[in-house]
Design an enzyme around this catalytic site. Structure first.
Site, short mmCIF file in Angstrom:
data_model
loop_
_atom_site.label_atom_id
_atom_site.label_comp_id
_atom_site.label_asym_id
_atom_site.label_seq_id
_atom_site.Cartn_x
_atom_site.Cartn_y
_atom_site.Cartn_z
N ASP A 142 0.81 -1.23 0.00
CA ASP A 142 0.00 0.00 0.00
C ASP A 142 0.84 1.27 0.00
OD1 ASP A 142 -2.26 -1.63 0.10
OD2 ASP A 142 -2.21 -1.69 2.29
N GLU A 143 1.97 1.22 -0.65
CA GLU A 143 2.88 2.38 -0.69
C GLU A 143 2.42 3.41 -1.72
OE1 GLU A 143 3.83 -0.73 -1.32
OE2 GLU A 143 5.29 -1.37 0.19
N LYS A 178 1.79 2.07 -5.13
CA LYS A 178 2.32 1.49 -6.38
C LYS A 178 1.40 1.80 -7.56
CE LYS A 178 2.30 -2.54 -4.35
NZ LYS A 178 2.09 -2.17 -2.95
N GLY A 184 -4.45 -4.34 -3.83
CA GLY A 184 -5.45 -3.31 -4.09
C GLY A 184 -4.70 -2.06 -4.49
N HIS A 185 -4.75 -1.72 -5.77
CA HIS A 185 -3.98 -0.58 -6.28
C HIS A 185 -4.96 0.51 -6.73
CE1 HIS A 185 -0.43 -3.50 -7.24
NE2 HIS A 185 -0.75 -3.48 -5.97
N GLN A 214 2.00 -6.08 -3.20
CA GLN A 214 2.48 -6.17 -1.81
C GLN A 214 3.79 -5.39 -1.64
OE1 GLN A 214 1.43 -9.59 -3.23
NE2 GLN A 214 -0.51 -8.67 -2.71
N THR A 228 2.98 -12.48 2.94
CA THR A 228 2.12 -13.10 1.94
C THR A 228 2.83 -14.35 1.43
OG1 THR A 228 0.73 -12.68 0.01
CG2 THR A 228 2.97 -11.76 -0.07
N THR A 288 -7.72 -1.25 0.58
CA THR A 288 -8.49 -1.20 -0.67
C THR A 288 -9.29 -2.48 -0.85
OG1 THR A 288 -6.51 -0.10 -1.52
CG2 THR A 288 -8.19 -0.66 -3.14
N VAL A 289 -8.73 -3.60 -0.40
CA VAL A 289 -9.36 -4.91 -0.64
C VAL A 289 -10.34 -5.25 0.47
CG1 VAL A 289 -8.89 -7.39 -0.89
CG2 VAL A 289 -7.40 -5.73 -1.99
N LYS A 342 3.04 10.22 -0.68
CA LYS A 342 2.23 10.66 0.45
C LYS A 342 2.94 11.63 1.40
CE LYS A 342 -1.34 7.92 1.34
NZ LYS A 342 -2.27 6.82 1.61
P1 GDP Z 1 -0.74 0.28 -3.56
O1 GDP Z 1 -1.32 -0.99 -3.05
O2 GDP Z 1 0.73 0.36 -3.31
O3 GDP Z 1 -1.08 0.57 -5.00
O4 GDP Z 1 -1.38 1.44 -2.69
P2 GDP Z 1 -2.95 1.62 -2.34
O5 GDP Z 1 -3.63 2.11 -3.55
O6 GDP Z 1 -3.47 0.42 -1.67
O7 GDP Z 1 -2.85 2.73 -1.21
C1 GDP Z 1 -2.29 3.98 -1.46
C2 GDP Z 1 -3.37 5.04 -1.19
O8 GDP Z 1 -2.76 6.31 -1.13
C3 GDP Z 1 -4.40 5.13 -2.31
O9 GDP Z 1 -5.64 5.51 -1.73
C4 GDP Z 1 -3.88 6.24 -3.20
O10 GDP Z 1 -4.91 6.93 -3.92
C5 GDP Z 1 -3.26 7.17 -2.17
N1 GDP Z 1 -2.09 7.93 -2.63
C6 GDP Z 1 -1.11 7.58 -3.49
N2 GDP Z 1 -0.17 8.54 -3.56
C7 GDP Z 1 -0.57 9.52 -2.72
C8 GDP Z 1 0.00 10.77 -2.31
O11 GDP Z 1 1.08 11.17 -2.73
N3 GDP Z 1 -0.70 11.50 -1.40
C9 GDP Z 1 -1.88 11.09 -0.87
N4 GDP Z 1 -2.50 11.84 0.02
N5 GDP Z 1 -2.45 9.91 -1.22
C10 GDP Z 1 -1.79 9.15 -2.12
P1 IMO Z 2 -0.89 -4.20 -2.21
O1 IMO Z 2 -0.46 -4.76 -3.54
C1 IMO Z 2 -0.91 -4.59 2.12
C2 IMO Z 2 -1.05 -8.64 3.75
C3 IMO Z 2 -2.31 -9.07 4.48
C4 IMO Z 2 -1.71 -10.01 5.50
C5 IMO Z 2 -0.60 -10.70 4.72
C6 IMO Z 2 -0.99 -12.05 4.14
O2 IMO Z 2 -2.18 -3.49 -2.25
O3 IMO Z 2 0.22 -3.44 -1.58
P2 IMO Z 2 -2.52 -12.76 2.08
O4 IMO Z 2 -3.98 -12.52 1.82
O5 IMO Z 2 -1.61 -12.22 1.03
O6 IMO Z 2 -2.22 -14.20 2.39
O7 IMO Z 2 -2.23 -11.94 3.44
O8 IMO Z 2 -0.27 -9.82 3.67
N1 IMO Z 2 -1.27 -8.14 2.38
C7 IMO Z 2 -1.17 -6.86 2.04
N2 IMO Z 2 -0.96 -5.76 2.79
N3 IMO Z 2 -1.02 -4.48 0.78
C8 IMO Z 2 -1.19 -5.58 0.01
O9 IMO Z 2 -1.19 -5.52 -1.33
C9 IMO Z 2 -1.32 -6.83 0.64
N4 IMO Z 2 -1.53 -8.09 0.19
C10 IMO Z 2 -1.47 -8.87 1.26
O10 IMO Z 2 -2.96 -7.97 5.06
O11 IMO Z 2 -1.12 -9.28 6.54
MG MG Z 3 -2.88 -1.63 -1.82
#
Ligand code: GDP
Ligand code: IMO
Ligand code: MG
Length: 430
Positions: free
Chosen positions: A13-14, A16, A40-41, A224, A239, A299-300, A331
């Site tokens: 959830d960085e 990506k 969840g992207h 991840q 994971t 997201t998921v 962020k």
């Molecule tokens: P991913 O799994 O690495 O793709 O990240 P996620 O989408 O799960 O979570 C990142 C969250 O931060 C999402 O809701 C994005 O819309 C949001 N996001 C991404 N970049 C930025 C940023 O620079 N600032 C803020 N405030 N939100 C951001």
């Molecule tokens: P994105 O791509 C954050 C975490 C789960 C749990 C562990 C194992 O959005 O960054 P799993 O269902 O994979 O067997 O769960 O990994 N996890 C994530 N945490 N972002 C993800 O994906 C994740 N996918 C799995 O919360 O701790």
């Molecule tokens: Mg995510």
């Protein structure tokens, strides 16, 4: 023009999705190579929010090829649902812009069920999985009894293969006092959807070779993060796939020279969903404030993400383990209104200072962060697109991350929107 791998460098959830979408303007092909719909992207484009789970984040742009590699575990129903949802938003998905590796393995209902049974059991440590069946599906893959996408094309063989898989699952289920899997129903359900998904099936390694020969630009999209890697992460709170860059090769069928630049996606603070060690976690009002400002909800699964200060020790370690060439820092705007901001620059373990994260889970729970304090910038950075427009204290914070991790900062993201990104070093130019 180099090809780029995008790797989450914390606990997922960085951001990506945002960075892949932003960079995919310059790419021709976007490839997922590991994980499944546990990912969840989130992308925000023209005020529309797209939440992608299995499909590569390039799918929403026109004239791009999206590929799901053999390293991904695919729940066919979840995939079809995701395609349907995106089509409702006007995205065109056909067998001309989406290819799925014919040898990718499937997540089936028994996997999902087993994942949930384990999570709910009082006899096992709760991992806090996404309950999508990821772990059990990878177990079947490594156990050589998984069903692959191509198996859906031959009903007779499919039945034999399902027997092998069910022999294993039914024996586990017997021990758990669960009903046997209804094989007839499983096959019927799979046959019903097979043509809808088989139309995307391709020898992905071969397609990628063709793209490479045509000098097409390829973006490999990790899911991840490195701290969730099955080998290098906080095992067993991880994971079930390798999330490091090597997976981009094994998960697609490419050689190491295919990837010329490894971009680590790093959030300006730290979050984690699910259980497991997290040295800089803030279980207090400060943590809640970060979570609120950063909208840190999964997201998921919509679970609240645990929040804490930036852990430079962990990120440096991730950079080394995955050979990161540049950091996309996301962020930064979330930290705008904190008077003091802290960065973990070492740990104390049993009274001694250490500068790395140990592999022992006990030690991972025990380490106490050593913090360096930074003065907050107390100014809005949201939407800033130029480095020079950033407040001085924000620049100092970012430059510290760069020098501590010894990795260049490639970009800084200042909002969820595609365009709110400061480019410092274009990864496509190496
Ligand atoms: P991913 O799994 O690495 O793709 O990240 P996620 O989408 O799960 O979570 C990142 C969250 O931060 C999402 O809701 C994005 O819309 C949001 N996001 C991404 N970049 C930025 C940023 O620079 N600032 C803020 N405030 N939100 C951001
Ligand atoms: P994105 O791509 C954050 C975490 C789960 C749990 C562990 C194992 O959005 O960054 P799993 O269902 O994979 O067997 O769960 O990994 N996890 C994530 N945490 N972002 C993800 O994906 C994740 N996918 C799995 O919360 O701790
Ligand atoms: Mg995510």
């Amino acid at each position: 023009m180099p090809n780029i791998a995008i790797i989450g460098s914390q606990w997922g959830d960085e951001g990506k999705g945002k960075i892949v979408d932003w960079l995919s303007e310059k790419a021709d092909v976007i490839v997922r190579f590991q994980g499944g719909h546990n990912a969840g992207h989130t992308l925000v484009v023209n005020n529309i929010t797209y939440k992608l789970k299995l499909l590569p984040s390039g799918i929403i742009r026109k004239n791009k090829i999206s590929i799901i590699g053999n390293g991904v575990v695919i729940d066919p129903w979840a995939l079809l649902e995701e395609i349907k949802q995106l089509e409702k938003l006007g995205i065109k998905i056909t067998n001309k812009n989406l290819f799925i590796a014919e040898n990718a393995t499937l997540i089936l209902p028994p996997h999902k069920e087993l994942d949930a049974i384990r999570e709910d059991s009082k006899n096992t440590d709760k991992i806090g999985t996404t309950r999508r069946g990821i772990g059990p599906a990878y177990e079947d893959k490594v156990g050589r009894r998984a069903i692959r996408l191509m198996d859906l094309a031959n009903k007779k063989n499919l039945s034999k293969k399902i027997n092998m898989m069910l022999f294993h699952h039914d024996s586990i289920r017997k021990g758990l006092k669960k009903n046997k899997i209804n094989k007839k129903k499983l096959i019927k359900d799979l046959v019903k959807i097979s043509s809808k998904i088989l139309k995307y099936s391709k020898p992905v390694w071969k397609k990628l070779e063709e793209f490479k020969k045509k000098k097409k630009k390829i973006l490999f999209e990790g899911a991840q993060g490195i701290l969730l890697d099955i080998d290098h992460g906080t095992y067993p709170f991880v994971t079930s796939s390798n999330t490091v860059v090597g997976s981009a090769l094994s998960g697609t069928g490419c050689g190491p020279k295919t990837i010329n630049y490894i971009l680590g996606i790093v959030k300006a603070y730290t979050t984690r969903v699910g259980e497991g060690p997290f040295p800089t976690e803030l279980k207090n009002e400060l943590g809640n404030r970060i979570g609120k400002r950063g909208n840190e909800f999964g997201t998921v699964t919509n679970r609240k993400r645990r929040c804490g200060w930036f852990d430079a020790v962990l990120v440096k370690q991730s950079c080394i383990i995955s050979g990161i060439n540049g950091i996309a820092l996301t962020k930064i705007d979330v930290l705008d209104h904190f008077k003091d901001i802290y960065v973990c620059v070492g740990y104390k373990l049993n009274g001694k200072k250490i500068n790395y994260f140990p592999s022992s889970l006990n030690d991972q729970f025990k380490v106490k962060p050593i913090y360096k304090r930074f003065k907050g910038w107390l100014k809005n950075t949201k939407g800033i697109k130029k480095w020079n427009d950033l407040p001085t204290n924000a620049k100092k914070y970012i430059n510290f991350i760069k020098s501590y991790c010894n990795v260049k900062i490639s970009s800084v993201s200042t909002s969820p929107k595609r365009e709110d990104t400061i480019l410092l070093q274009n990864p496509f130019k190496g």
